[in-house]
Design a protein around this motif. Structure first.
Motif, PDB file in Angstrom:
ATOM      1  N   TRP A   1     -17.837  10.822-108.574  1.00  0.00           N
ATOM      2  CA  TRP A   1     -16.442  11.232-108.393  1.00  0.00           C
ATOM      3  C   TRP A   1     -16.151  11.663-106.959  1.00  0.00           C
ATOM      4  O   TRP A   1     -15.107  11.316-106.400  1.00  0.00           O
ATOM      5  N   GLN A   2     -17.055  12.401-106.348  1.00  0.00           N
ATOM      6  CA  GLN A   2     -16.821  12.889-104.996  1.00  0.00           C
ATOM      7  C   GLN A   2     -16.617  11.749-104.013  1.00  0.00           C
ATOM      8  O   GLN A   2     -15.861  11.884-103.037  1.00  0.00           O
TER       9      GLN A   2
ATOM     10  N   TYR B   1     -12.995  10.284-104.757  1.00  0.00           N
ATOM     11  CA  TYR B   1     -12.012  11.253-104.271  1.00  0.00           C
ATOM     12  C   TYR B   1     -12.013  11.286-102.748  1.00  0.00           C
ATOM     13  O   TYR B   1     -10.954  11.345-102.112  1.00  0.00           O
ATOM     14  N   GLY B   2     -13.194  11.243-102.154  1.00  0.00           N
ATOM     15  CA  GLY B   2     -13.301  11.304-100.701  1.00  0.00           C
ATOM     16  C   GLY B   2     -12.583  10.158-100.017  1.00  0.00           C
ATOM     17  O   GLY B   2     -11.975  10.339 -98.946  1.00  0.00           O
TER      18      GLY B   2
ATOM     19  N   THR C   1     -15.600  15.696-114.240  1.00  0.00           N
ATOM     20  CA  THR C   1     -14.506  16.101-113.362  1.00  0.00           C
ATOM     21  C   THR C   1     -13.195  16.226-114.111  1.00  0.00           C
ATOM     22  O   THR C   1     -12.333  17.014-113.742  1.00  0.00           O
TER      23      THR C   1
END
Length: 258
Positions: free
Chosen positions: A72-73, A76-77, A177
């Protein structure tokens, strides 16, 4: 967390970018999908004079094995960087997303409220009722993937160029998340436009209800899509989505708000 891969990008899944006026629109595709599901929407908005970005999220547009090395990071990033880029040149920014892209849009609104002026969601995913998906946190250690969910489209001849498998380690990250996003929904105050297909074989109706009841937005518009499945942005109701989005931006994020 993303591992660098050498897998070639599948033709048709490239990102899209168009520079235009002071209103920027950031469009995010869904989990295991690709920019192919969002580029027609992006081109329509660019044609109206908006500045548009449609990123290709890490792990997408190559192989499902690549996606299983991302989390997820990473997704999202990619959107976070695109939002920063838009804010550097645009007075206002609208964030829109399909499915997981909708949960990413909500997360950006929660984490960067001063940088997101409005939100547009198409069949957003923040919850799931399917038993097999609820078992993913355990299944991810047993099998690498489960059958794919791409191309839930009613209109013949359309292709979001997604994966035929759903990688479970990546999906487990997404499920974790969602809990955070649901908890932080009351912090969302931006004008919200939400489209939901009456017949969606991927995301059940619980996500729509959770989002609409959870956000604190005083402006909440809901539009039912009667002739599309999950990937409604390239389905029979695509033009309705395009037109309603343009009207929503003009009303709530237009020059009168400058």
């Amino acid at each position: 967390m993303t591992s660098t891969t050498s897998s070639p990008v599948v033709p048709g899944t490239e990102p899209f970018s168009a520079d235009g006026g002071p209103v920027g629109v950031l469009l995010s595709h869904g989990f295991t999908g690709s920019p192919a599901s969002m580029v027609p929407w992006g081109r329509h908005l660019a044609g109206l004079g908006h500045t548009v970005r449609v990123p290709r999220l890490p792990g997408h547009g190559t192989t499902w094995q690549d996606l299983n090395t991302t989390r997820w990071q990473d997704w999202y990033g990619e959107l976070d960087a695109a939002l920063t880029d838009l804010r550097s040149t645009c007075a206002h920014v609208v964030v829109a997303g399909l499915s997981m892209g909708g949960s990413l849009a909500l997360s950006l609104a929660e984490q960067r409220p001063d940088d997101v002026d409005a939100i547009v969601l198409v069949n957003p995913a923040v919850n799931v009722a399917r038993l097999d998906v609820k078992l993913v946190p355990a299944l991810q250690w047993i099998v690498p993937a489960m059958p794919g969910v791409a191309n839930d489209i009613k209109k013949p001849g359309q292709d979001e160029i997604g994966y035929d498998k759903t990688p479970l380690k990546a999906l487990a990250s997404l499920l974790r998340t969602w809990k955070v996003i649901r908890t932080d929904l009351p912090s969302v105050t931006q004008p919200l436009l939400l489209f939901r297909s009456d017949d969606d074989h991927v995301v059940d109706a619980s996500s729509k209800d959770i989002v609409l009841s959870g956000v604190s937005s005083t402006i909440k518009e809901f539009v039912a899509l009667q002739n599309s499945y999950h990937v409604a942005t390239i389905d029979n109701d695509a033009q309705l989505i395009f037109d309603r989005t343009a009207a929503f931006i003009a009303e709530h994020v237009g020059a009168s708000r400058d």
